[in-house]
Write a protein that holds these residues in place. Structure first.
Motif, PDB file in Angstrom:
ATOM      1  N   SER A  48      45.536  40.601  47.190  1.00 29.77           N
ATOM      2  CA  SER A  48      46.164  39.329  47.569  1.00 29.77           C
ATOM      3  C   SER A  48      47.537  39.271  46.897  1.00 29.77           C
ATOM      4  CB  SER A  48      45.299  38.158  47.094  1.00 29.77           C
ATOM      5  OG  SER A  48      45.313  38.092  45.676  1.00 29.77           O
ATOM      6  N   GLN A  49      48.384  38.343  47.327  1.00 29.28           N
ATOM      7  CA  GLN A  49      49.720  38.209  46.731  1.00 29.28           C
ATOM      8  C   GLN A  49      49.602  37.921  45.234  1.00 29.28           C
ATOM      9  OE1 GLN A  49      52.680  38.836  48.296  1.00 29.28           O
ATOM     10  NE2 GLN A  49      53.573  38.646  46.261  1.00 29.28           N
ATOM     11  N   GLU A  50      48.637  37.096  44.842  1.00 37.77           N
ATOM     12  CA  GLU A  50      48.449  36.758  43.426  1.00 37.77           C
ATOM     13  C   GLU A  50      48.019  37.997  42.623  1.00 37.77           C
ATOM     14  OE1 GLU A  50      45.614  33.939  40.631  1.00 37.77           O
ATOM     15  OE2 GLU A  50      45.724  33.555  42.789  1.00 37.77           O
ATOM     16  N   ASP A  51      47.060  38.758  43.168  1.00 37.53           N
ATOM     17  CA  ASP A  51      46.622  39.980  42.482  1.00 37.53           C
ATOM     18  C   ASP A  51      47.735  41.028  42.437  1.00 37.53           C
ATOM     19  OD1 ASP A  51      44.126  38.935  41.959  1.00 37.53           O
ATOM     20  OD2 ASP A  51      43.159  39.912  43.673  1.00 37.53           O
ATOM     21  N   ARG A  52      48.486  41.118  43.517  1.00 36.90           N
ATOM     22  CA  ARG A  52      49.595  42.075  43.570  1.00 36.90           C
ATOM     23  C   ARG A  52      50.623  41.741  42.501  1.00 36.90           C
ATOM     24  NH1 ARG A  52      54.535  42.407  46.189  1.00 36.90           N
ATOM     25  NH2 ARG A  52      55.104  44.494  46.863  1.00 36.90           N
TER      26      ARG A  52
END
Length: 198
Positions: A48-52
């Protein structure tokens, strides 16, 4: 027709070293490229964008944590991160439940190779920094009758810190002892006294 572009190797704007913590160089172009190479070694396709964003920040933190002092250390730091990321991805793939036996074996073999590469890179980095283990090989030690060789730290001054030149033999260490007893007439080994029995 386009005129060829001239590149300056020592551009003053490039030599500020603002990103030196990441790549070890005064050249921020170098540091930026090296940091991007380390970031591109991440497997972020399914993140996800947050994990990335967490993965990218963690990679930059890892580079800064390794703290390269020059360009060579910067390259080794980036390769350490890449080898780690690739090894972890191979380990992850090997553990997929539906994985075939051959797939699991191949992923574990690749992870093993990458882990050994990581260890070799880490050893090279430590050696470059002067932290590698030092090994002393003693090839020839002559111990004459009545002497003992000691391998290790020897303080010829007896702990006083004042060594006498005449007390320093050519071997690593020297401690006088009783002469070796002759062989027993019927061929049996004779006991050698310990320090306390002398």
């Amino acid at each position: 027709m386009n005129a060829p572009k001239t590149l300056a190797a020592n551009d003053p704007e490039d030599q500020k070293g603002r990103l030196k913590d990441l790549g070890g160089s005064q050249s921020d172009h170098w540091n930026d490229i090296l940091a991007n190479q380390a970031l591109q070694s991440l497997w972020v396709k399914n993140s996800s964008q947050e994990d990335r964003d967490k993965q990218l920040r963690a990679t930059l933190a890892a580079l800064a944590g390794i703290g390269p002092k020059d360009e060579l250390e910067g390259m080794m730091a980036a390769q350490l991160i890449a080898a780690h990321n690739a090894a972890m991805e191979c380990y992850r793939r090997a553990m997929i439940g539906e994985q075939t036996f051959e797939g699991r074996r191949e992923n574990l073999a690749q992870a093993n190779k990458l882990s050994r590469t990581y260890a070799a890179l880490l050893e090279a980095l430590n050696r470059h920094r002067g932290k590698g283990q030092q090994k002393v090989t003693v090839e020839h030690v002559h111990v004459h009758a009545g002497g003992q060789a000691v391998v290790g730290m020897v303080d010829p001054s007896g702990g006083t810190g004042k060594a006498k030149r005449e007390d320093q033999p050519h071997a690593l260490g020297y401690a006088p002892s009783e002469k070796m007893r002759r062989a027993h007439p019927d061929g049996q080994a004779l006991p050698v006294p310990s320090d306390g029995e002398r």
